[in-house]
Design a protein around this motif. Structure first.
Motif, PDB file in Angstrom:
ATOM      1  N   ALA A  46     144.778 -55.814  42.596  1.00 39.80           N
ATOM      2  CA  ALA A  46     145.902 -54.902  42.825  1.00 39.80           C
ATOM      3  C   ALA A  46     145.370 -53.500  43.068  1.00 39.80           C
ATOM      4  O   ALA A  46     144.418 -53.063  42.414  1.00 39.80           O
ATOM      5  CB  ALA A  46     146.841 -54.912  41.623  1.00 39.80           C
ATOM      6  N   LEU A  47     145.954 -52.806  44.012  1.00 40.12           N
ATOM      7  CA  LEU A  47     145.546 -51.446  44.315  1.00 40.12           C
ATOM      8  C   LEU A  47     146.312 -50.479  43.416  1.00 40.12           C
ATOM      9  O   LEU A  47     147.539 -50.441  43.428  1.00 40.12           O
ATOM     10  CB  LEU A  47     145.829 -51.131  45.787  1.00 40.12           C
ATOM     11  N   GLN A  48     145.563 -49.710  42.625  1.00 35.33           N
ATOM     12  CA  GLN A  48     146.187 -48.802  41.674  1.00 35.33           C
ATOM     13  C   GLN A  48     145.683 -47.384  41.878  1.00 35.33           C
ATOM     14  O   GLN A  48     144.521 -47.167  42.234  1.00 35.33           O
ATOM     15  CB  GLN A  48     145.889 -49.247  40.238  1.00 35.33           C
ATOM     16  N   GLN A  49     146.571 -46.416  41.661  1.00 32.61           N
ATOM     17  CA  GLN A  49     146.188 -45.016  41.763  1.00 32.61           C
ATOM     18  C   GLN A  49     145.275 -44.638  40.604  1.00 32.61           C
ATOM     19  O   GLN A  49     145.535 -44.980  39.458  1.00 32.61           O
ATOM     20  CB  GLN A  49     147.422 -44.126  41.779  1.00 32.61           C
ATOM     21  N   GLN A  50     144.201 -43.949  40.941  1.00 36.83           N
ATOM     22  CA  GLN A  50     143.231 -43.502  39.947  1.00 36.83           C
ATOM     23  C   GLN A  50     142.803 -42.088  40.303  1.00 36.83           C
ATOM     24  O   GLN A  50     142.870 -41.663  41.457  1.00 36.83           O
ATOM     25  CB  GLN A  50     141.991 -44.421  39.936  1.00 36.83           C
ATOM     26  N   GLY A  51     142.318 -41.361  39.341  1.00 38.17           N
ATOM     27  CA  GLY A  51     141.871 -39.996  39.581  1.00 38.17           C
ATOM     28  C   GLY A  51     140.479 -39.956  40.160  1.00 38.17           C
ATOM     29  O   GLY A  51     139.581 -39.347  39.569  1.00 38.17           O
ATOM     30  N   ARG A  52     140.280 -40.616  41.292  1.00 38.40           N
ATOM     31  CA  ARG A  52     138.977 -40.653  41.929  1.00 38.40           C
ATOM     32  C   ARG A  52     139.053 -40.000  43.299  1.00 38.40           C
ATOM     33  O   ARG A  52     140.106 -39.555  43.736  1.00 38.40           O
ATOM     34  CB  ARG A  52     138.479 -42.089  42.032  1.00 38.40           C
ATOM     35  N   ALA A  53     137.916 -39.993  44.007  1.00 36.59           N
ATOM     36  CA  ALA A  53     137.835 -39.279  45.282  1.00 36.59           C
ATOM     37  C   ALA A  53     138.922 -39.711  46.265  1.00 36.59           C
ATOM     38  O   ALA A  53     139.586 -38.883  46.873  1.00 36.59           O
ATOM     39  CB  ALA A  53     136.454 -39.486  45.897  1.00 36.59           C
ATOM     40  N   ASP A  54     139.109 -41.021  46.428  1.00 31.58           N
ATOM     41  CA  ASP A  54     140.097 -41.529  47.374  1.00 31.58           C
ATOM     42  C   ASP A  54     141.466 -41.734  46.739  1.00 31.58           C
ATOM     43  O   ASP A  54     142.424 -42.054  47.428  1.00 31.58           O
ATOM     44  CB  ASP A  54     139.613 -42.845  47.996  1.00 31.58           C
ATOM     45  N   GLY A  55     141.536 -41.584  45.413  1.00 32.63           N
ATOM     46  CA  GLY A  55     142.812 -41.687  44.722  1.00 32.63           C
ATOM     47  C   GLY A  55     143.247 -43.090  44.364  1.00 32.63           C
ATOM     48  O   GLY A  55     144.302 -43.279  43.760  1.00 32.63           O
ATOM     49  N   PHE A  84     134.894 -50.198  56.404  1.00 28.69           N
ATOM     50  CA  PHE A  84     134.206 -49.370  57.386  1.00 28.69           C
ATOM     51  C   PHE A  84     133.724 -48.058  56.771  1.00 28.69           C
ATOM     52  O   PHE A  84     132.779 -47.445  57.261  1.00 28.69           O
ATOM     53  CB  PHE A  84     135.184 -49.107  58.538  1.00 28.69           C
ATOM     54  N   PHE A  85     134.355 -47.625  55.679  1.00 20.73           N
ATOM     55  CA  PHE A  85     134.046 -46.337  55.068  1.00 20.73           C
ATOM     56  C   PHE A  85     133.030 -46.431  53.934  1.00 20.73           C
ATOM     57  O   PHE A  85     132.677 -45.417  53.336  1.00 20.73           O
ATOM     58  CB  PHE A  85     135.333 -45.706  54.520  1.00 20.73           C
ATOM     59  N   ALA A  86     132.565 -47.629  53.620  1.00 15.49           N
ATOM     60  CA  ALA A  86     131.622 -47.813  52.515  1.00 15.49           C
ATOM     61  C   ALA A  86     130.348 -47.021  52.767  1.00 15.49           C
ATOM     62  O   ALA A  86     129.941 -46.795  53.908  1.00 15.49           O
ATOM     63  CB  ALA A  86     131.306 -49.287  52.341  1.00 15.49           C
ATOM     64  N   ASN A  87     129.717 -46.590  51.702  1.00 21.84           N
ATOM     65  CA  ASN A  87     128.428 -45.881  51.740  1.00 21.84           C
ATOM     66  C   ASN A  87     128.506 -44.499  52.373  1.00 21.84           C
ATOM     67  O   ASN A  87     127.469 -43.930  52.736  1.00 21.84           O
ATOM     68  CB  ASN A  87     127.365 -46.720  52.477  1.00 21.84           C
ATOM     69  N   SER A  88     129.701 -43.965  52.543  1.00 23.32           N
ATOM     70  CA  SER A  88     129.835 -42.614  53.073  1.00 23.32           C
ATOM     71  C   SER A  88     130.493 -41.707  52.029  1.00 23.32           C
ATOM     72  O   SER A  88     131.420 -42.123  51.331  1.00 23.32           O
ATOM     73  CB  SER A  88     130.687 -42.601  54.346  1.00 23.32           C
ATOM     74  N   LYS A  89     129.997 -40.481  51.952  1.00 25.17           N
ATOM     75  CA  LYS A  89     130.579 -39.504  51.031  1.00 25.17           C
ATOM     76  C   LYS A  89     131.629 -38.631  51.716  1.00 25.17           C
ATOM     77  O   LYS A  89     132.266 -37.793  51.066  1.00 25.17           O
ATOM     78  CB  LYS A  89     129.474 -38.630  50.433  1.00 25.17           C
ATOM     79  N   LEU A  90     131.783 -38.801  53.019  1.00 29.09           N
ATOM     80  CA  LEU A  90     132.787 -38.027  53.740  1.00 29.09           C
ATOM     81  C   LEU A  90     134.182 -38.491  53.358  1.00 29.09           C
ATOM     82  O   LEU A  90     134.395 -39.661  53.037  1.00 29.09           O
ATOM     83  CB  LEU A  90     132.603 -38.192  55.247  1.00 29.09           C
ATOM     84  N   ALA A  91     135.130 -37.586  53.414  1.00 28.98           N
ATOM     85  CA  ALA A  91     136.518 -37.966  53.174  1.00 28.98           C
ATOM     86  C   ALA A  91     136.985 -38.878  54.308  1.00 28.98           C
ATOM     87  O   ALA A  91     136.570 -38.713  55.460  1.00 28.98           O
ATOM     88  CB  ALA A  91     137.404 -36.723  53.103  1.00 28.98           C
ATOM     89  N   ILE A  92     137.820 -39.838  53.983  1.00 34.74           N
ATOM     90  CA  ILE A  92     138.294 -40.782  54.990  1.00 34.74           C
ATOM     91  C   ILE A  92     138.974 -40.079  56.166  1.00 34.74           C
ATOM     92  O   ILE A  92     138.721 -40.440  57.331  1.00 34.74           O
ATOM     93  CB  ILE A  92     139.206 -41.843  54.345  1.00 34.74           C
ATOM     94  N   PRO A  93     139.840 -39.056  55.937  1.00 31.95           N
ATOM     95  CA  PRO A  93     140.416 -38.353  57.091  1.00 31.95           C
ATOM     96  C   PRO A  93     139.362 -37.722  57.995  1.00 31.95           C
ATOM     97  O   PRO A  93     139.568 -37.639  59.209  1.00 31.95           O
ATOM     98  CB  PRO A  93     141.310 -37.293  56.439  1.00 31.95           C
ATOM     99  N   GLN A  94     138.237 -37.283  57.430  1.00 34.60           N
ATOM    100  CA  GLN A  94     137.151 -36.748  58.251  1.00 34.60           C
ATOM    101  C   GLN A  94     136.608 -37.809  59.193  1.00 34.60           C
ATOM    102  O   GLN A  94     136.380 -37.563  60.377  1.00 34.60           O
ATOM    103  CB  GLN A  94     136.008 -36.247  57.371  1.00 34.60           C
ATOM    104  N   ILE A  95     136.396 -39.008  58.652  1.00 36.61           N
ATOM    105  CA  ILE A  95     135.839 -40.105  59.459  1.00 36.61           C
ATOM    106  C   ILE A  95     136.820 -40.527  60.538  1.00 36.61           C
ATOM    107  O   ILE A  95     136.451 -40.729  61.706  1.00 36.61           O
ATOM    108  CB  ILE A  95     135.479 -41.297  58.550  1.00 36.61           C
TER     109      ILE A  95
END
Length: 313
Positions: A46-55, A84-95
């Motif tokens: 289940a996808l849950q909101q967390q206080g992490r980089a991507d939320g 596709f975004f694995a192993n990247s520290k960039l924000a997803i909107p940046q990618i």
């Protein structure tokens, strides 16, 4: 997708976490609820909101009963794992914003400025995106042609790379074709550029009766004897298709790298099918990096450095 679904980089930056997740799910980057299984107990995550980089974080809430005691799995999986975004520290909107500009062939220096990333990151992502397209066409080739159909064929040789998805390819080349009208594409790795090697590939993926546009290489001289209509061009000059009044293979050379050839065919295919290039690339990237099918993916660390010195686009 419909025009109302198309977004630009500026809009991507303003997305709230929940809206971004919905967009990513719509494009196929992340699985739907119930489709992603826990690697520990194979129950749905289940996808849950967390206080992490991507939320967000994938969590397994399965509860088993052992010796009359409830035991919760509690396995967690990073939001980006297998995507596709694995192993990247960039924000997803940046990618996503990078892709929006890259598919339109913006200069990497400009992209790095607008997407707020280093030029080195932009070079890496340009290389990675070419690899994604190359992988897609090699792993999902389509049958082309038939009477009244026109197919353009081309080839390019692997450079310094020694491996592609675990297979040694140094010195080998990629051979491919693009069908006008439908935008269908095939690509296949060839040991060499001889007639004995390329002709079976042509017969495998291009139906007899097809008009094939090729260059003047002698390896293609046998096409008419094999039931094809051949139209020869010179890749080093502009070619005008008198029947359609369109340009083809403008200023192209045989020394281009396979990733560039894949990118060229991608652009041609999107234009032919009149689909949004950004949305189409999102769809392809999601297909190639599906977290529910990790065995079909290539480790991003395998991305070749053969493009590192090519920062023009």
């Amino acid at each position: 997708m419909a025009e109302t679904d198309e977004v630009c980089m500026i809009e991507l930056r303003s997305f709230e976490a929940e809206e971004l997740v919905n967009r990513l799910r719509g494009w196929g980057f992340i699985p739907k609820e119930g489709d992603y299984k826990c690697p520990q107990c194979e129950c749905p995550l289940a996808l849950q909101q967390q206080g992490r980089a991507d939320g967000y974080l994938w969590v397994c809430n399965f509860v088993s009963i052992r010796k009359q005691k409830k035991q919760k799995c509690d396995k967690t999986v990073s939001f980006r794992t297998g995507t596709f975004f694995a192993n990247s520290k960039l924000a997803i909107p940046q990618i996503l914003g990078f892709i929006d500009l890259w598919v339109e062939k913006a200069h990497l220096a400009l992209i790095s400025k607008l997407a707020k990333m280093s030029l080195q990151s932009a070079v890496y992502w340009a290389s990675f995106c070419r690899e994604v397209l190359l992988d897609k066409y090699l792993m999902h080739p389509e049958m082309l042609g038939g009477p009244d159909s026109v197919v353009e064929i081309d080839e390019s040789q692997f450079g310094r790379r020694k491996y592609h998805r675990g297979h040694r390819v140094e010195g080998q080349r990629v051979f491919g074709g693009y069908e006008r009208g439908t935008g269908r594409v095939f690509m296949e790795v060839a040991d060499n550029g001889s007639t004995d090697t390329l002709l079976p590939i042509i017969k495998k993926w291009i139906r007899p009766g097809t008009t094939i546009i090729s260059d003047y290489w002698k390896e293609y001289n046998c096409l008419e004897r094999e039931g094809y209509v051949q139209l020869k061009i010179n890749h080093s000059i502009n070619f005008v298709d008198l029947a359609k009044g369109s340009m083809s293979f403008s200023g192209r050379t045989k020394d281009q790298l396979p990733g560039n050839l894949a990118r060229y065919m991608f652009s041609k295919s999107c234009a032919e099918r009149r689909v949004n290039k950004t949305e189409e690339f999102y769809r392809i990237a999601a297909l190639m990096y599906d977290p529910t099918k990790p065995d079909t993916q290539r480790d991003p660390e395998e991305v070749s450095d053969e493009y590192v010195d090519k920062i023009d686009n």
